[in-house]
Design an enzyme around this catalytic site. Structure first.
Site, mmCIF file in Angstrom:
data_model
loop_
_atom_site.group_PDB
_atom_site.id
_atom_site.type_symbol
_atom_site.label_atom_id
_atom_site.label_comp_id
_atom_site.label_asym_id
_atom_site.label_seq_id
_atom_site.Cartn_x
_atom_site.Cartn_y
_atom_site.Cartn_z
ATOM 1 N N CYS A 63 28.280 1.557 38.680
ATOM 2 C CA CYS A 63 27.825 1.950 40.010
ATOM 3 C C CYS A 63 28.948 1.670 41.007
ATOM 4 O O CYS A 63 30.102 1.515 40.611
ATOM 5 C CB CYS A 63 26.527 1.233 40.404
ATOM 6 S SG CYS A 63 26.720 -0.505 40.787
ATOM 7 N N ARG A 64 28.636 1.584 42.274
ATOM 8 C CA ARG A 64 29.664 1.381 43.290
ATOM 9 C C ARG A 64 30.281 -0.004 43.199
ATOM 10 O O ARG A 64 31.494 -0.150 43.199
ATOM 11 C CB ARG A 64 29.075 1.621 44.685
ATOM 12 C CG ARG A 64 30.071 1.424 45.803
ATOM 13 C CD ARG A 64 29.425 1.745 47.165
ATOM 14 N NE ARG A 64 30.338 1.394 48.235
ATOM 15 C CZ ARG A 64 30.393 0.190 48.810
ATOM 16 N NH1 ARG A 64 29.579 -0.769 48.410
ATOM 17 N NH2 ARG A 64 31.241 -0.045 49.778
#
Length: 98
Positions: A63-64
């Site tokens: 993810c980020r």
């Protein structure tokens, strides 16, 4: 929870290992850049799309920053999947993107 560093992921990709990456960011985030070959399954849809995954395979969740992928890793681990979380997420990734 099992974790893997961005450098370890990069090494696996450079060695042409069969790496199964699941990017749990939203589609607009992924469109701004993702690791080549990663499959996008937004975290909010994971429970509805987990049937697309194989419990005999190993997956690396991305993810980020590592938070959402950590939640995804825990969710799938509880359901019997072999998963690990990429620590630091795309913010820590300095490998190729597309």
């Amino acid at each position: 929870m099992k974790e893997i560093t961005t450098d370890e992921v990069k090494d696996l990709l450079e060695q042409d290992k069969d790496v199964k990456l699941i990017d749990v960011r939203e589609t607009d985030e992924v469109a701004q850049g993702h690791i080549p070959g990663a499959t996008n399954i937004p975290l909010g849809l994971l429970e509805f799309r987990e049937n697309e995954l194989d419990k005999n395979e190993e997956y690396i969740m991305v993810c980020r920053s590592g938070g959402r992928s950590g939640k995804a890793t825990q969710f799938l681990k509880e359901r019997g999947y072999n998963v690990q979380n990429m620590v630091g997420g795309m913010l820590a990734w300095d490998g190729p993107t597309e």
